[in-house]
Design a protein around this motif. Structure first.
Motif, PDB file in Angstrom:
ATOM      1  N   GLY A 294       2.539  -0.073  -2.333  1.00 18.88           N
ATOM      2  CA  GLY A 294       3.360   1.097  -2.046  1.00 18.88           C
ATOM      3  C   GLY A 294       4.531   0.772  -1.139  1.00 18.88           C
ATOM      4  N   ILE A 295       4.282  -0.030  -0.113  1.00 19.15           N
ATOM      5  CA  ILE A 295       5.356  -0.420   0.796  1.00 19.15           C
ATOM      6  C   ILE A 295       6.357  -1.308   0.081  1.00 19.15           C
ATOM      7  N   ASP A 296       5.870  -2.234  -0.719  1.00 15.45           N
ATOM      8  CA  ASP A 296       6.773  -3.123  -1.443  1.00 15.45           C
ATOM      9  C   ASP A 296       7.685  -2.327  -2.380  1.00 15.45           C
ATOM     10  N   ALA A 297       7.110  -1.338  -3.063  1.00 23.84           N
ATOM     11  CA  ALA A 297       7.908  -0.520  -3.984  1.00 23.84           C
ATOM     12  C   ALA A 297       8.944   0.311  -3.229  1.00 23.84           C
ATOM     13  N   LEU A 298       8.557   0.876  -2.082  1.00 25.88           N
ATOM     14  CA  LEU A 298       9.501   1.668  -1.298  1.00 25.88           C
ATOM     15  C   LEU A 298      10.625   0.785  -0.771  1.00 25.88           C
ATOM     16  N   TRP A 299      10.287  -0.392  -0.291  1.00 26.53           N
ATOM     17  CA  TRP A 299      11.308  -1.318   0.214  1.00 26.53           C
ATOM     18  C   TRP A 299      12.288  -1.694  -0.909  1.00 26.53           C
ATOM     19  N   ASP A 300      11.766  -1.923  -2.113  1.00 23.53           N
ATOM     20  CA  ASP A 300      12.645  -2.204  -3.254  1.00 23.53           C
ATOM     21  C   ASP A 300      13.538  -1.010  -3.571  1.00 23.53           C
ATOM     22  N   ARG A 301      12.942   0.175  -3.554  1.00 26.29           N
ATOM     23  CA  ARG A 301      13.698   1.394  -3.868  1.00 26.29           C
ATOM     24  C   ARG A 301      14.864   1.573  -2.906  1.00 26.29           C
ATOM     25  N   LEU A 302      14.664   1.166  -1.649  1.00 25.04           N
ATOM     26  CA  LEU A 302      15.684   1.365  -0.620  1.00 25.04           C
ATOM     27  C   LEU A 302      16.550   0.129  -0.405  1.00 25.04           C
ATOM     28  N   ASP A 303      16.285  -0.930  -1.177  1.00 23.80           N
ATOM     29  CA  ASP A 303      17.006  -2.195  -1.000  1.00 23.80           C
ATOM     30  C   ASP A 303      16.958  -2.621   0.468  1.00 23.80           C
ATOM     31  N   ALA A 304      15.757  -2.595   1.022  1.00 24.00           N
ATOM     32  CA  ALA A 304      15.567  -2.883   2.444  1.00 24.00           C
ATOM     33  C   ALA A 304      15.754  -4.370   2.723  1.00 24.00           C
ATOM     34  N   PRO A 305      16.155  -4.717   3.960  1.00 25.56           N
ATOM     35  CA  PRO A 305      16.272  -6.134   4.325  1.00 25.56           C
ATOM     36  C   PRO A 305      14.918  -6.820   4.254  1.00 25.56           C
ATOM     37  N   ARG A 306      14.935  -8.088   3.862  1.00 26.81           N
ATOM     38  CA  ARG A 306      13.685  -8.823   3.657  1.00 26.81           C
ATOM     39  C   ARG A 306      13.594 -10.118   4.453  1.00 26.81           C
ATOM     40  N   SER A 307      14.693 -10.564   5.050  1.00 26.69           N
ATOM     41  CA  SER A 307      14.719 -11.920   5.603  1.00 26.69           C
ATOM     42  C   SER A 307      15.211 -11.950   7.046  1.00 26.69           C
TER      43      SER A 307
END
Length: 356
Positions: A294-307
């Motif tokens: 769920g968190i991974d999908a939300l982060w993708d949906r929001l184009d959240a920073p990853r690095s």
């Protein structure tokens, strides 16, 4: 909490779309304020002036720096003393209220120096009694009832000028308050219920903010979700995630909200196997098969920073950060944390890898 005003213990909380100035006047009158010191960064100067033009302002302090360096706090304290301030009004994000807390922490004014906070981001610091100061690359935090704002004025219209990207990462910082509070030292059924409400509200609101930045509905719900999440965190205490982010922010001056957004999915992946009830709560709040998905999908949906690398952290800094984090791991953490696991977590966060 119903209507435009609710109470969280001894803290008054106003939700007043487009009426922040009115609420500030009410709070100043409640405290009989005659000498108000306003804390707001230069970027918030015009908003702060408009909101406080009806108050007896004796000084406007605009030296606001993230992570609140000790020398910055000392200058703000000197200004409050020089102008004999009897009320602090902070307008802006977590750095503004953090500076106000640093001033209140050491005030010798009889009865203390009350703070009224007007957040323009989803930082959540306005809800808590947690203070933080940075000196020589080390961020020290603590809790003290003197620093908890006596009142909060939430006005969604004040968040409209926040860029979409900043709105998203600020909201994910708020999201981290709820998740981290699930395994913090004082977590209980009440904090879990608040966390679930905050997670669900933010998961619904942040995509609306991203898709329609000038829409008030999404921003109002994001503010409510941020408040509830911060309340859960304030009651539960600080967990592993915040310990990691405070070390990284203090030692390397990384951007606060972005660091939380990068690190949280990896902490969730580490901790959830040892916290099945928390895992189910987060998954249910997100409507997902698991918390991690769920968190991974939300982060993708929001184009959240990853690095963390993209935020400016050098890979060579990881071992030193691990040495600083390890003694801070709370006993309440649901899994035993080793230096090797922290190295793996920070390396994956640095590389931008998906959590395992």
């Amino acid at each position: 909490m119903t209507g435009s005003e609710g109470a969280a213990r001894d803290q008054r909380v106003h939700f007043v779309p487009e009426r922040a100035a009115e609420a500030l006047r009410v709070e100043a009158a409640t405290y009989g304020a005659r000498r108000v010191l306003v804390i707001a960064s230069p970027s918030s100067e015009q908003v702060a002036h408009d909101l406080t033009s009806g108050l007896p302002v004796v000084h406007r302090h605009d030296e606001v720096v993230q992570h609140v360096p000790v020398e910055v706090a000392e200058r703000a304290r000197a200004a409050a003393s020089e102008h004999e301030a009897d009320l602090l009004v902070s307008i802006g994000g977590g750095s503004a209220v953090g500076l106000a807390k640093a001033v209140a922490l050491t005030s010798d004014r009889p009865g203390g120096l009350p703070i009224v906070a007007v957040p323009t981001t989803y930082a959540g610091s306005e809800v808590t009694d947690v203070w933080g100061l940075t000196e020589n690359g080390r961020k020290t935090t603590g809790s003290d009832p003197r620093v908890r704002p006596v009142a909060i004025v939430y006005d969604a219209a004040l968040t409209l000028s926040m860029p979409t990207r900043l709105s998203v990462v600020s909201g994910l910082n708020a999201f981290a308050h709820a998740v981290d509070g699930l395994w913090a030292p004082r977590a209980d059924d009440r904090t879990a219920s608040l966390a679930r409400d905050g997670i669900a509200a933010l998961a619904a609101a942040l995509p609306q903010v991203a898709d329609e930045p000038q829409g008030l509905a999404g921003r109002e719900e994001a503010l409510r979700g941020a408040y509830v999440s911060a309340l859960s965190f304030a009651l539960a205490g600080s967990g592993l995630h915040h310990k990691i982010c405070h070390v990284l922010g203090g030692r390397h001056d990384l951007p606060h909200a972005e660091t939380h957004a990068v690190v949280l999915p990896h902490v969730v992946a580490l901790n959830m196997p040892g916290a099945p009830e928390a895992e189910r709560l987060v998954a249910d709040a997100l409507g997902a098969a698991s918390a991690a998905l769920g968190i991974d999908a939300l982060w993708d949906r929001l184009d959240a920073p990853r690095s963390l690398r993209d935020l400016g952290l050098e890979r060579e800094a990881i071992p030193g950060a691990v040495d600083a984090i390890l003694p801070l791991v709370p006993d309440s953490n649901p899994v035993h944390v080793t230096a090797g696991e922290l190295i793996d977590l920070l390396t994956a966060s640095w590389e931008g890898a998906r959590p395992r």
